[in-house]
Motif scaffolding. Structure first.
Motif, PDB file in Angstrom:
ATOM      1  N   MET A  23       0.843  -1.200   0.000  1.00 32.53           N
ATOM      2  CA  MET A  23       0.000   0.000   0.000  1.00 32.53           C
ATOM      3  C   MET A  23       0.881   1.254   0.000  1.00 32.53           C
ATOM      4  SD  MET A  23      -2.949   1.195   2.726  1.00 32.53           S
ATOM      5  CE  MET A  23      -4.129   0.000   2.121  1.00 32.53           C
ATOM      6  N   ASN A  24       0.385   2.292  -0.654  1.00 24.59           N
ATOM      7  CA  ASN A  24       1.083   3.574  -0.686  1.00 24.59           C
ATOM      8  C   ASN A  24       1.288   4.096   0.736  1.00 24.59           C
ATOM      9  OD1 ASN A  24       0.790   6.656  -0.539  1.00 24.59           O
ATOM     10  ND2 ASN A  24       1.322   6.348  -2.691  1.00 24.59           N
ATOM     11  N   TYR A  25       2.538   4.432   1.086  1.00 23.18           N
ATOM     12  CA  TYR A  25       2.858   4.847   2.457  1.00 23.18           C
ATOM     13  C   TYR A  25       2.090   6.101   2.857  1.00 23.18           C
ATOM     14  CZ  TYR A  25       5.368   6.735   6.450  1.00 23.18           C
ATOM     15  OH  TYR A  25       5.667   7.258   7.682  1.00 23.18           O
ATOM     16  N   TYR A  26       2.071   7.111   1.971  1.00 24.91           N
ATOM     17  CA  TYR A  26       1.385   8.355   2.324  1.00 24.91           C
ATOM     18  C   TYR A  26      -0.095   8.094   2.597  1.00 24.91           C
ATOM     19  CZ  TYR A  26      -1.072  12.720   2.076  1.00 24.91           C
ATOM     20  OH  TYR A  26      -1.906  13.756   2.386  1.00 24.91           O
ATOM     21  N   LEU A  27      -0.752   7.378   1.707  1.00 23.25           N
ATOM     22  CA  LEU A  27      -2.181   7.134   1.876  1.00 23.25           C
ATOM     23  C   LEU A  27      -2.459   6.327   3.138  1.00 23.25           C
ATOM     24  CD1 LEU A  27      -3.131   6.335  -1.828  1.00 23.25           C
ATOM     25  CD2 LEU A  27      -3.617   8.443  -0.566  1.00 23.25           C
ATOM     26  N   ASN A  28      -1.598   5.385   3.427  1.00 23.23           N
ATOM     27  CA  ASN A  28      -1.769   4.552   4.614  1.00 23.23           C
ATOM     28  C   ASN A  28      -1.566   5.347   5.900  1.00 23.23           C
ATOM     29  OD1 ASN A  28      -2.177   1.981   5.938  1.00 23.23           O
ATOM     30  ND2 ASN A  28       0.019   1.980   6.358  1.00 23.23           N
ATOM     31  N   ARG A  29      -0.628   6.307   5.847  1.00 21.36           N
ATOM     32  CA  ARG A  29      -0.243   7.043   7.056  1.00 21.36           C
ATOM     33  C   ARG A  29      -1.008   8.351   7.233  1.00 21.36           C
ATOM     34  NH1 ARG A  29       0.612   9.376  10.964  1.00 21.36           N
ATOM     35  NH2 ARG A  29       2.509   9.655  12.202  1.00 21.36           N
ATOM     36  N   TYR A  30      -1.296   9.073   6.149  1.00 20.44           N
ATOM     37  CA  TYR A  30      -1.795  10.441   6.279  1.00 20.44           C
ATOM     38  C   TYR A  30      -3.184  10.695   5.679  1.00 20.44           C
ATOM     39  CZ  TYR A  30       2.964  11.550   7.706  1.00 20.44           C
ATOM     40  OH  TYR A  30       4.159  11.597   8.370  1.00 20.44           O
ATOM     41  N   ALA A  31      -3.672   9.834   4.804  1.00 18.14           N
ATOM     42  CA  ALA A  31      -4.987  10.084   4.205  1.00 18.14           C
ATOM     43  C   ALA A  31      -6.093   9.923   5.237  1.00 18.14           C
ATOM     44  CB  ALA A  31      -5.214   9.141   3.035  1.00 18.14           C
ATOM     45  N   LEU A  32      -7.109  10.764   5.155  1.00 24.21           N
ATOM     46  CA  LEU A  32      -8.213  10.728   6.104  1.00 24.21           C
ATOM     47  C   LEU A  32      -9.377   9.862   5.626  1.00 24.21           C
ATOM     48  CD1 LEU A  32      -8.349  14.516   7.049  1.00 24.21           C
ATOM     49  CD2 LEU A  32      -7.149  12.676   8.239  1.00 24.21           C
ATOM     50  N   ARG A  33      -9.399   9.558   4.335  1.00 21.57           N
ATOM     51  CA  ARG A  33     -10.499   8.803   3.755  1.00 21.57           C
ATOM     52  C   ARG A  33      -9.972   7.581   3.006  1.00 21.57           C
ATOM     53  NH1 ARG A  33     -12.701  12.052   6.519  1.00 21.57           N
ATOM     54  NH2 ARG A  33     -14.408  13.479   6.004  1.00 21.57           N
ATOM     55  N   GLN A  34     -10.823   6.585   2.901  1.00 26.71           N
ATOM     56  CA  GLN A  34     -10.571   5.488   1.972  1.00 26.71           C
ATOM     57  C   GLN A  34     -10.962   5.964   0.574  1.00 26.71           C
ATOM     58  OE1 GLN A  34      -9.079   2.544   2.913  1.00 26.71           O
ATOM     59  NE2 GLN A  34      -8.861   3.598   4.888  1.00 26.71           N
ATOM     60  N   GLN A  35     -10.877   5.079  -0.400  1.00 24.90           N
ATOM     61  CA  GLN A  35     -11.200   5.461  -1.776  1.00 24.90           C
ATOM     62  C   GLN A  35     -12.609   6.046  -1.852  1.00 24.90           C
ATOM     63  OE1 GLN A  35     -10.524   2.388  -4.662  1.00 24.90           O
ATOM     64  NE2 GLN A  35     -11.894   3.318  -6.170  1.00 24.90           N
ATOM     65  N   LEU A  36     -12.722   7.206  -2.524  1.00 22.70           N
ATOM     66  CA  LEU A  36     -13.998   7.903  -2.624  1.00 22.70           C
ATOM     67  C   LEU A  36     -14.614   7.832  -4.019  1.00 22.70           C
ATOM     68  CD1 LEU A  36     -13.040  11.090  -0.554  1.00 22.70           C
ATOM     69  CD2 LEU A  36     -14.462   9.173   0.201  1.00 22.70           C
ATOM     70  N   ILE A  37     -13.768   7.719  -5.037  1.00 22.63           N
ATOM     71  CA  ILE A  37     -14.246   7.677  -6.425  1.00 22.63           C
ATOM     72  C   ILE A  37     -14.049   6.263  -6.950  1.00 22.63           C
ATOM     73  CG2 ILE A  37     -13.958   8.593  -8.759  1.00 22.63           C
ATOM     74  CD1 ILE A  37     -12.822  11.155  -7.456  1.00 22.63           C
ATOM     75  N   GLU A  38     -15.139   5.621  -7.307  1.00 20.24           N
ATOM     76  CA  GLU A  38     -15.072   4.230  -7.731  1.00 20.24           C
ATOM     77  C   GLU A  38     -14.604   4.069  -9.169  1.00 20.24           C
ATOM     78  OE1 GLU A  38     -18.797   2.364  -7.013  1.00 20.24           O
ATOM     79  OE2 GLU A  38     -18.716   2.645  -4.832  1.00 20.24           O
ATOM     80  N   THR A  39     -14.890   5.040 -10.017  1.00 18.74           N
ATOM     81  CA  THR A  39     -14.523   4.943 -11.428  1.00 18.74           C
ATOM     82  C   THR A  39     -13.009   4.848 -11.584  1.00 18.74           C
ATOM     83  OG1 THR A  39     -16.411   6.354 -11.957  1.00 18.74           O
ATOM     84  CG2 THR A  39     -14.783   5.992 -13.696  1.00 18.74           C
ATOM     85  N   LYS A  40     -12.548   3.866 -12.323  1.00 18.76           N
ATOM     86  CA  LYS A  40     -11.116   3.693 -12.536  1.00 18.76           C
ATOM     87  C   LYS A  40     -10.597   4.818 -13.431  1.00 18.76           C
ATOM     88  CE  LYS A  40      -7.672   0.457 -14.391  1.00 18.76           C
ATOM     89  NZ  LYS A  40      -6.734   0.648 -13.270  1.00 18.76           N
ATOM     90  N   PRO A  41      -9.471   5.444 -13.065  1.00 19.66           N
ATOM     91  CA  PRO A  41      -8.935   6.523 -13.893  1.00 19.66           C
ATOM     92  C   PRO A  41      -8.306   6.009 -15.182  1.00 19.66           C
ATOM     93  CG  PRO A  41      -7.455   6.072 -12.071  1.00 19.66           C
ATOM     94  CD  PRO A  41      -8.687   5.250 -11.837  1.00 19.66           C
ATOM     95  N   SER A  42      -8.261   6.870 -16.179  1.00 16.89           N
ATOM     96  CA  SER A  42      -7.586   6.544 -17.433  1.00 16.89           C
ATOM     97  C   SER A  42      -6.087   6.403 -17.204  1.00 16.89           C
ATOM     98  CB  SER A  42      -7.848   7.646 -18.468  1.00 16.89           C
ATOM     99  OG  SER A  42      -6.957   7.553 -19.561  1.00 16.89           O
ATOM    100  N   GLU A  43      -5.461   5.535 -17.955  1.00 14.20           N
ATOM    101  CA  GLU A  43      -4.017   5.377 -17.875  1.00 14.20           C
ATOM    102  C   GLU A  43      -3.302   6.645 -18.331  1.00 14.20           C
ATOM    103  OE1 GLU A  43      -2.264   2.871 -16.658  1.00 14.20           O
ATOM    104  OE2 GLU A  43      -4.055   1.691 -16.156  1.00 14.20           O
ATOM    105  N   ASN A  44      -4.022   7.494 -19.063  1.00 14.70           N
ATOM    106  CA  ASN A  44      -3.445   8.734 -19.566  1.00 14.70           C
ATOM    107  C   ASN A  44      -3.763   9.929 -18.670  1.00 14.70           C
ATOM    108  OD1 ASN A  44      -1.934  10.236 -21.490  1.00 14.70           O
ATOM    109  ND2 ASN A  44      -3.821  10.888 -22.516  1.00 14.70           N
ATOM    110  N   LEU A  45      -4.302   9.672 -17.474  1.00 11.94           N
ATOM    111  CA  LEU A  45      -4.595  10.764 -16.533  1.00 11.94           C
ATOM    112  C   LEU A  45      -3.294  11.464 -16.132  1.00 11.94           C
ATOM    113  CD1 LEU A  45      -6.614  12.252 -14.656  1.00 11.94           C
ATOM    114  CD2 LEU A  45      -6.152  10.480 -12.947  1.00 11.94           C
TER     115      LEU A  45
END
Length: 407
Positions: free
Chosen positions: A1-23
């Motif tokens: 798991m991403n260290y920043y998200l695991n340590r500092y993020a306040l929310r779990q995933q909020l947007i279910e739609t998968k992002p484009s590979e070209n985002l």
């Protein structure tokens, strides 16, 4: 798991739609009690599209103790925005709306809203293993049509830059606001540019604008500095002061953000609060810092390298008096012990004597040595100090400072 998200993020995933590979770009907009969000969304939608895919994350937010009228407005805004998004589709730009109407009262505000959106941007970039660009915008701002392409181009052409500020210009005439609002924002923007250019005149390493609607950061740099803070105001200033010391901080001058000059009571300071104070004061002249503080800072900056080899440096009285209030001697000793050269000493010193301390010094000098002056007089004096021509009226002064910032 991403260290920043695991340590500092306040929310779990909020947007279910998968992002484009070209985002490649994600614009984050905090939105609270807004009546004209659509105008900002239209401005982004009508932009020339960059090569990469762009997403816009709007965090519609309020405190758990917000008045019902604010909640109602947020719900109406969300309803309108969702309807708007159904008729504004484009393969190159997508809009996501997050509803956060019960934020904890202790932290509820623009900082927390930005953090929720920016953390979700990190999550989306991380899911496609990309170090994308997170852009901060406001729900009452607009932008030039080349805004997105210039941000993409800037980070591509400056691969070492961790973050940047983006040129901004408030509207200073028109029919949307009362004449006194335009007069007030003209002087307030001049105050912002006067202070920034005063720091640049002094040679300080953090002479940059710190406007929340006009900044962008790489996802990796955002994570490295532990993300956005949860301040209810000034979150932009504090956030960028963590990024500027990384080095290679930059400015985008080829496009612009157009922030609103409107009055606002949502934050204890900032543009909206300054405009409210302006109207309440009833004055026709905004006061700002005395130009002598920039002269003394310049002298201090020029004398600073001497401290690496000696402790006997004769400083301006206002500077030496202020340094006594912040335990200067002990900190100087420690900085010198850890310095390997004069240039290294100066860098370490300014990591300690940072933008927060400089602002405290400016207030200290103003309160004890030299009083505030009208922004018209102060800005003209600084122009002379910078070997620039004085201007005859406040509008021309602002236009001159805008030109200096773009040079």
């Amino acid at each position: 798991m991403n260290y920043y998200l695991n340590r500092y993020a306040l929310r779990q995933q909020l947007i279910e739609t998968k992002p484009s590979e070209n985002l490649g770009l994600i614009v984050v907009i905090p939105c609270c009690n807004e009546t004209a969000l659509i105008t900002s969304l239209e401005s982004l939608f009508l932009c020339k599209k960059p090569i990469c895919i762009t997403e816009v994350i709007i965090v519609i937010n309020a405190s758990e103790i917000a008045e019902q009228s604010i909640i109602n407005q947020n719900l109406e805004t969300l309803k309108e925005a969702l309807l708007w998004s159904k008729t504004h589709t484009d393969d190159k730009i997508n809009f996501h709306f997050l509803e956060e109407n019960v934020l904890p009262k202790k932290h509820a505000g623009v900082g927390l809203a930005r953090k929720i959106g920016m953390d979700e941007a990190v999550r989306r970039f991380d899911s496609i293993n990309k170090d994308g660009i997170i852009v901060c915008f406001d729900a009452d701002s607009q932008c030039e049509p080349n805004y997105l392409v210039e941000i993409e181009k800037h980070f591509k052409n400056n691969p070492k830059t961790p973050a940047c500020s983006i040129h901004f210009e408030h509207p200073i005439n028109g029919n949307e606001f009362l004449p006194e609002i335009y007069d007030g924002i003209l002087q307030y923007e001049l105050h912002l540019r006067y202070y920034k250019n005063g720091l640049a005149y002094a040679g300080l390493p953090y002479a940059y604008h710190t406007i929340g609607s006009s900044m962008a950061v790489r996802s990796s740099s955002y994570q490295k500095q532990n993300g956005m803070n949860q301040r209810k105001a000034g979150e932009d200033f504090y956030f960028l002061q963590k990024l500027i010391p990384l080095g290679n901080f930059s400015e985008i001058k080829t496009t612009k953000v157009i922030p609103s000059p409107r009055v606002s009571d949502r934050v204890p300071f900032g543009t909206g609060k300054a405009m409210q104070n302006w109207l309440n004061d009833g004055s026709n002249q905004l006061k700002s810092y005395p130009p002598n503080v920039f002269k003394d800072l310049k002298m201090f900056n020029e004398l600073l390298p001497n401290y690496f080899t000696t402790d006997k440096v004769v400083l301006p009285t206002s500077i030496s008096s202020f340094l006594q209030t912040i335990d200067f001697e002990n900190n100087l000793t420690n900085i010198k012990k850890n310095s390997t050269s004069t240039s290294h000493f100066v860098k370490l010193f300014y990591n300690w004597f940072n933008a927060f301390k400089v602002l405290k010094y400016v207030h200290f000098a103003r309160d004890n040595y030299c009083a505030d002056v009208s922004i018209f007089d102060g800005a003209n004096i600084l122009l002379e100090m910078m070997n620039q021509e004085k201007q005859q009226n406040t509008k021309d002064l602002l236009l001159k400072y805008r030109a200096v910032d773009l040079s």
